[in-house]
Design a protein around this motif. Sequence first.
Motif, PDB file in Angstrom:
ATOM      1  N   ALA A   1       0.913  -1.264  -0.160  1.00 12.99           N
ATOM      2  CA  ALA A   1       0.032  -0.057   0.058  1.00 12.99           C
ATOM      3  C   ALA A   1       0.728   1.235   0.033  1.00 12.99           C
ATOM      4  CB  ALA A   1      -0.860   0.033   1.222  1.00 12.99           C
TER       5      ALA A   1
ATOM      6  N   ARG B   1      -0.112   5.056   0.342  1.00  4.43           N
ATOM      7  CA  ARG B   1      -1.141   5.782   0.563  1.00  4.43           C
ATOM      8  C   ARG B   1      -2.453   4.950   0.161  1.00  4.43           C
ATOM      9  NH1 ARG B   1       2.552   9.348  -1.334  1.00  4.43           N
ATOM     10  NH2 ARG B   1       1.429   9.964  -3.163  1.00  4.43           N
ATOM     11  N   SER B   2      -3.195   5.623  -0.623  1.00  3.77           N
ATOM     12  CA  SER B   2      -4.446   4.963  -0.948  1.00  3.77           C
ATOM     13  C   SER B   2      -4.246   4.129  -2.313  1.00  3.77           C
ATOM     14  CB  SER B   2      -5.543   5.908  -1.583  1.00  3.77           C
ATOM     15  OG  SER B   2      -5.389   6.742  -2.552  1.00  3.77           O
ATOM     16  N   ARG B   3      -2.807   3.952  -2.728  1.00  8.35           N
ATOM     17  CA  ARG B   3      -2.784   3.067  -4.065  1.00  8.35           C
ATOM     18  C   ARG B   3      -2.224   1.870  -3.512  1.00  8.35           C
ATOM     19  NH1 ARG B   3       1.220   6.879  -6.913  1.00  8.35           N
ATOM     20  NH2 ARG B   3       1.624   5.172  -8.404  1.00  8.35           N
ATOM     21  N   VAL B   4      -2.193   0.844  -4.338  1.00  7.23           N
ATOM     22  CA  VAL B   4      -1.669  -0.424  -4.067  1.00  7.23           C
ATOM     23  C   VAL B   4      -0.871  -0.789  -5.347  1.00  7.23           C
ATOM     24  CG1 VAL B   4      -2.220  -2.827  -4.056  1.00  7.23           C
ATOM     25  CG2 VAL B   4      -4.045  -1.094  -3.224  1.00  7.23           C
TER      26      VAL B   4
ATOM     27  N   ASN C   1      -8.998   9.517  -5.627  1.00 10.51           N
ATOM     28  CA  ASN C   1      -7.833   8.918  -4.899  1.00 10.51           C
ATOM     29  C   ASN C   1      -7.509   9.638  -3.913  1.00 10.51           C
ATOM     30  OD1 ASN C   1      -7.522   6.899  -6.745  1.00 10.51           O
ATOM     31  ND2 ASN C   1      -6.045   7.890  -7.975  1.00 10.51           N
TER      32      ASN C   1
ATOM     33  N   SER D   1      -9.686   8.881  -0.871  1.00  9.97           N
ATOM     34  CA  SER D   1      -9.631   7.663  -0.553  1.00  9.97           C
ATOM     35  C   SER D   1      -8.373   7.703   0.434  1.00  9.97           C
ATOM     36  CB  SER D   1      -9.394   6.532  -1.617  1.00  9.97           C
ATOM     37  OG  SER D   1     -10.273   6.478  -2.327  1.00  9.97           O
ATOM     38  N   ASP D   2      -7.324   8.506   0.170  1.00  3.51           N
ATOM     39  CA  ASP D   2      -6.015   8.704   1.123  1.00  3.51           C
ATOM     40  C   ASP D   2      -6.603   9.121   2.341  1.00  3.51           C
ATOM     41  OD1 ASP D   2      -4.544   7.566  -0.871  1.00  3.51           O
ATOM     42  OD2 ASP D   2      -3.548   9.617  -1.508  1.00  3.51           O
TER      43      ASP D   2
ATOM     44  N   LEU E   1      -8.348   6.658   4.597  1.00  2.00           N
ATOM     45  CA  LEU E   1      -7.601   5.817   5.039  1.00  2.00           C
ATOM     46  C   LEU E   1      -6.650   6.620   6.264  1.00  2.00           C
ATOM     47  CD1 LEU E   1      -5.945   3.947   2.025  1.00  2.00           C
ATOM     48  CD2 LEU E   1      -7.066   3.036   3.856  1.00  2.00           C
TER      49      LEU E   1
ATOM     50  N   THR F   1      -7.824  -4.637  -3.561  1.00  2.00           N
ATOM     51  CA  THR F   1      -8.625  -3.606  -2.950  1.00  2.00           C
ATOM     52  C   THR F   1      -7.530  -3.416  -1.762  1.00  2.00           C
ATOM     53  OG1 THR F   1     -10.505  -3.187  -1.660  1.00  2.00           O
ATOM     54  CG2 THR F   1      -9.700  -5.560  -1.857  1.00  2.00           C
ATOM     55  N   LEU F   2      -8.008  -2.126  -1.194  1.00  3.81           N
ATOM     56  CA  LEU F   2      -7.370  -1.706   0.165  1.00  3.81           C
ATOM     57  C   LEU F   2      -8.233  -1.617   1.190  1.00  3.81           C
ATOM     58  CD1 LEU F   2      -4.501  -0.933   0.668  1.00  3.81           C
ATOM     59  CD2 LEU F   2      -4.823   1.313   0.136  1.00  3.81           C
TER      60      LEU F   2
ATOM     61  N   GLY G   1      -5.775  -0.772   5.860  1.00  2.00           N
ATOM     62  CA  GLY G   1      -4.683  -0.529   5.000  1.00  2.00           C
ATOM     63  C   GLY G   1      -3.655  -1.540   4.654  1.00  2.00           C
TER      64      GLY G   1
END
Lengths: 149, 802
Positions: free
Chosen positions: A46, A48-51, B172, B175-176, B179, B522-523, B527
């Motif tokens: 991960a 941040r919000s990216r994978v 995005n 989404s950050d 998280l 998926t996240l 996390g």
Amino acid sequence: MSGLYLFARVAGTDIAIRTEEIEAVVRLSELSPVPVVPGHVAGLAALRSRVLTVIDAAAQISGTPPRKIEAGSEENYAVVCDVSGHSYGILIDRVEDIRSVTTPVMPICGKLSSAWKPYALGVVEEEGRPYFLLSLPIFLDHGLHIQAA
Amino acid sequence: MDELLNDFVSETQESLEALASVVVALEADPTDRKLLDELFRFFHTVKGSCGFLNLPRFERLSHAAEDVLSDIRAGEARADPATITAVFAVMDRIALLSEAIITGDSLSDLDDDQLIQTLKLCHKMASLSEAQPPEPEAPKVDAAAQLAENQGKAGVARTIRLPITLIDQLMNGVSDMVLARNEVARKLRDSMPPPELETAFERLSGCIADMRDTISKTRMQRVERLFVAIPRMVRDLGRELGKTIELTLDGGDVEMDREMVEMVVDPLTHIIRNSIDHGIETPEQRRAAGKSEAGHLLVSARQSGSQIVIEIADDGRGIDVDAVARKIVAAGLMTAQEVVALSDRAKLELIFTPGLSTAAQVTAVSGRGVGMDIVRANIERIGGVISLQSEAGKGLTISLRVPLTLTIIPGLILNAGGLNFAIPRSAVIEILHDNNATVTISRLGGGVTATIRSTRYSMIDLEDVIGLPKVERVGPRSLMLVRSANGKPYILGVGYVENHEELVVRPAAPVVMAAGIYAGMTLPDNGQPMLLLDAGGIAQAAQLPVTVEAVRDRDTAEEAKSQSETYSALRFVELSGEERVIRLSLVERVEDVPFSAFGQTSAHAHVLIDGRLFPSAHKVKADQASGANTEITCLRLRDEYREICYPVRDVLDIANVPVHLDMKAAHGVVAGIALIEGAQVEVIDGFALFASLSHDGTPSPMTSRCVVADPADSWHREILAPLLVQAGYDVVWDVEALPEGTEGVVLVSAGRDTTPYSTGRPVVRLRPGTLAEGPEDDSIYRYDRAGLLGAISAACDKRNVA
């Protein structure tokens, strides 16, 4: 061709990557393993919000078993890049520098080992030291073919 | 300049899309001034802009169309179908040219001239025919007009154009934030914060949630976008196939995720094409069926919870379930027996069977089924569900239920081999523990089968698929009943199911997708990146059997209730061509017998199978043998003692036949007529069939002895004795050879002395004349076969009783 290059070390070899191909260099701490994929796919991380799909460059090039990445380990540098809509993290041994090179890319001299042959596009010389020029999209594309084979 | 050109192209393309419905509406009502104006305005704008941008070809085309339209507006010509088609062609060409500007392709301009010539010609014809009384109007396409109106209204709201990448970045970013919020929340919980800090955080948290919702909305698009292309497609297809179709569109203002819209376009198009092509009949057929000439097609969308329901309803001929079932049987995907065991609903779902679609003939016979498996796969891939409601002769309704958004799906998080995976909630039918009493798991030759409430499923452990050892833990493992790509559910064994979460799903990298068992990644809120499993892919990777097993599904339980009034019967085609049914329990098996095995005597036919002769129900002619192998399909029938071979042309399937015939019409081996799914089918009378056969080879209840008293007489020797042997009696020639006290019926010519034989044995006297000599004469005419055998059997019985 001249420009900014990232100089790094992969599988004991000096390499150079054009900075336009790179988004960032990050230190990875924890990976989620991905079963049923070729060994050079180290896992997911991960950012941040990216994978990121993490590829172990050394494992892909030389076919060695991939590195174990444990939580809290410090030395896992990965080059982050976006290739056709997917984010990848490419694990490298270490980063040396980012510098501008004015001399053009030179053709490869001498016989390459078969492991390196598909990846090295040319040689970039910096302060008298040669570095293989890698292109990340080509590198990743080849990783796909390893699987197919 | 480039920017101007791009703007021009995208504006033109957008207007073209919006105008498609206008043109269709215009054709329905050529007098509608408002629609005419709108169309005219489009060409006018194009003409104006391209003069400025120096695009001569656009200019010529739009100029020609504009001329024609202005004449129509002025009332000098009518918008007849030919003209409208020509205008369409010009619009299409403009669309093509716009495309070409972007891609840099070149298109021959010869076609432009042809188009313009055609348009002018049509226009001239229309002008000439102006004097004549107007033809009856084409059926009105209300939907298109309505849609056009809606679009007009929508235009009032102020909008801006944004590149999609910008919206994605925004998404995005949010989404950050979510998280980060989750992490802060975790940290806060650990550190026991003061209440005011907690309140502040709650507010921040709420704001972030709201923002996430709002940003999600920017991805929403009106379903209308799905609908704009439909009127034109319906019109074009209808004309091509000579069908009149009244289209109604409803619910265009429902919103769904932009990506979702893209994913639904193809399945929807496919379904509508199917409806028009195969569902809706030609006007003649519809008239014959007592329906209005114009077929009705309703496409509607509505929101239902977090799902969008899109319904495509036609009033055509529906799905011919039996034809589909026959195809399935013919293709060898299921046996006739298995198909019959399915409920009506399950039979309908057979049109989704992969492999069915490849048989080109299915369209001709069943009307549907082409690529329906692909349609379903596409809908299921985005977490949707497709369902059918078909009524033969009355129409078909297909419902697509798709989630509002692609990127956020409800998912289950499960653990296998110590790793977490996610699976879309929509793929899971049921979750059980393996210690559940309704579950039995059996292992056979490496394959695992799980039986849940008497339904058998293939089973596979996820750990085996991903090549990880099972983690020992306390508590039962979980079994998930999941849908696979071919629609056949299977059991996926996993360590345990962790929880349920709304997951933001993104595509996985090609190198990961190549494994074939993942649908994306998926996240989740913790996390930790996770992979989303593809239930269909796992089934494929595990090479679970694809053939559809005769699953006695729950629906069949309802059918079982009516079983008492019906019985299973085999439906077949006689050599002579009639369709008949025979009670299935009489049929021992079906066998192909070479024609050469059939023989016949003057009255009866017989067949040689495995060295034994069996009576055959029919005679078989050489030309009735099927194909090159000259084999004849035979039903082997059996009562308690006898076996009959019943040659038939073809075995069709198994049907449920009511015990009470719909019409009694006993004739020969036919008992009457039963109605099977609306068709009249003759029912074989099992009794009559066995009764009609000769008694050859029938063992009599007990072998009795017959004593032929006149062995020297040639009639007795050559005619009577063989008859007795045939009838199953032991024949003894000499009474002297019989030991004292043994049984036997003595047969003797009337008038002969019976004393040597009358040691307590019954005697049957035979006379050569047909007439009895007097009331005391108990002799029997010697050619009265029935009387003779009857008398012997009666004599035996008397003897036994005594």
